[in-house]
Motif scaffolding. Sequence first.
Motif, short mmCIF file in Angstrom:
data_model
loop_
_atom_site.label_atom_id
_atom_site.label_comp_id
_atom_site.label_asym_id
_atom_site.label_seq_id
_atom_site.Cartn_x
_atom_site.Cartn_y
_atom_site.Cartn_z
N LEU A 1 0.86 -1.18 0.00
CA LEU A 1 0.00 0.00 0.00
C LEU A 1 0.89 1.22 0.00
N GLU A 2 0.81 1.99 -1.09
CA GLU A 2 1.67 3.16 -1.29
C GLU A 2 3.15 2.77 -1.16
N GLY A 3 3.46 1.59 -1.71
CA GLY A 3 4.84 1.13 -1.75
C GLY A 3 5.33 0.43 -0.51
N GLN A 4 4.51 0.40 0.55
CA GLN A 4 4.92 -0.22 1.80
C GLN A 4 4.28 -1.61 1.92
N PRO A 5 5.10 -2.66 2.16
CA PRO A 5 4.54 -4.01 2.29
C PRO A 5 3.61 -4.11 3.49
N LEU A 6 2.50 -4.80 3.29
CA LEU A 6 1.56 -5.06 4.37
C LEU A 6 1.95 -6.37 5.07
N GLY A 7 1.61 -6.49 6.34
CA GLY A 7 1.93 -7.68 7.10
C GLY A 7 1.17 -8.89 6.59
N GLU A 8 1.46 -10.06 7.14
CA GLU A 8 0.84 -11.29 6.68
C GLU A 8 -0.67 -11.26 6.85
N SER A 9 -1.15 -10.56 7.86
CA SER A 9 -2.59 -10.47 8.08
C SER A 9 -3.14 -9.14 7.54
N GLY A 10 -2.35 -8.44 6.73
CA GLY A 10 -2.79 -7.20 6.13
C GLY A 10 -2.88 -6.07 7.13
N TYR A 11 -3.69 -5.10 6.79
CA TYR A 11 -3.90 -3.93 7.64
C TYR A 11 -5.20 -4.15 8.40
N ALA A 12 -5.20 -3.99 9.69
CA ALA A 12 -6.40 -4.23 10.51
C ALA A 12 -7.23 -2.96 10.61
N ALA A 13 -8.46 -3.02 10.16
CA ALA A 13 -9.35 -1.87 10.24
C ALA A 13 -9.92 -1.77 11.64
N GLU A 14 -10.05 -0.55 12.13
CA GLU A 14 -10.65 -0.34 13.46
C GLU A 14 -12.17 -0.44 13.37
#
Length: 212
Positions: free
Chosen positions: A199-212
Amino acid sequence: MKRIVVLISGTGSNMLALQKACEEHKIAGRIVAVVSNKASAKGLEKAAAKGIDTDVLSHKSFASREAYDTELKTLIDSYQPDLVVLAGFMRILTGEFTRHYEGRMLNIHPSLLPKYKGINTHQRALDAGDEEHGVSVHFVTEELDGGPVVLQAKVPIFDGDSTDDLQARVHEQEHRIYPMVVNWFCQDRLKLEGGRATLEGQPLGESGYAAE
């Protein structure tokens, strides 16, 4: 404006959430077609009512999964999509099909991947005594429900919850986060690079980005 093709097999609730976001200019794209493997899919009528082109390609007319996916690919490509969105499309896709759309096909899955790949996720979470459940949006790869996760949303599990209770809670989050992820893709912010979601060039973690 990115061109989006949505694949469905049922009611099309996520498709409608995406269409609503497009209409409200919350997605930098438009749904150009909705395709189903079932003529009985209620989502087809809902899409047609919105003025979206619809197509049915029944898997029952094909001798093999490979033959079906080849024809499905031809049909989808006739709409020249930038993005293919799976929204309750109940088919296991072949490797050749997923490779063709690598980096431009998204799926939404009702669990906190990598937990509970496959079906009956709500009941499996209840049977396991989990305290939370949720939904994941991920890029589609050859591995079933195994592509890089982009975004997840969690919901609590309460004592006495039924599968219907849990499904309703998860659906609410599905309709919230899927349009967000599709818009990230349409804005060229979200990509699949080197086997990882960025996302915008930054790798996301294995579980992605956690939405609040």
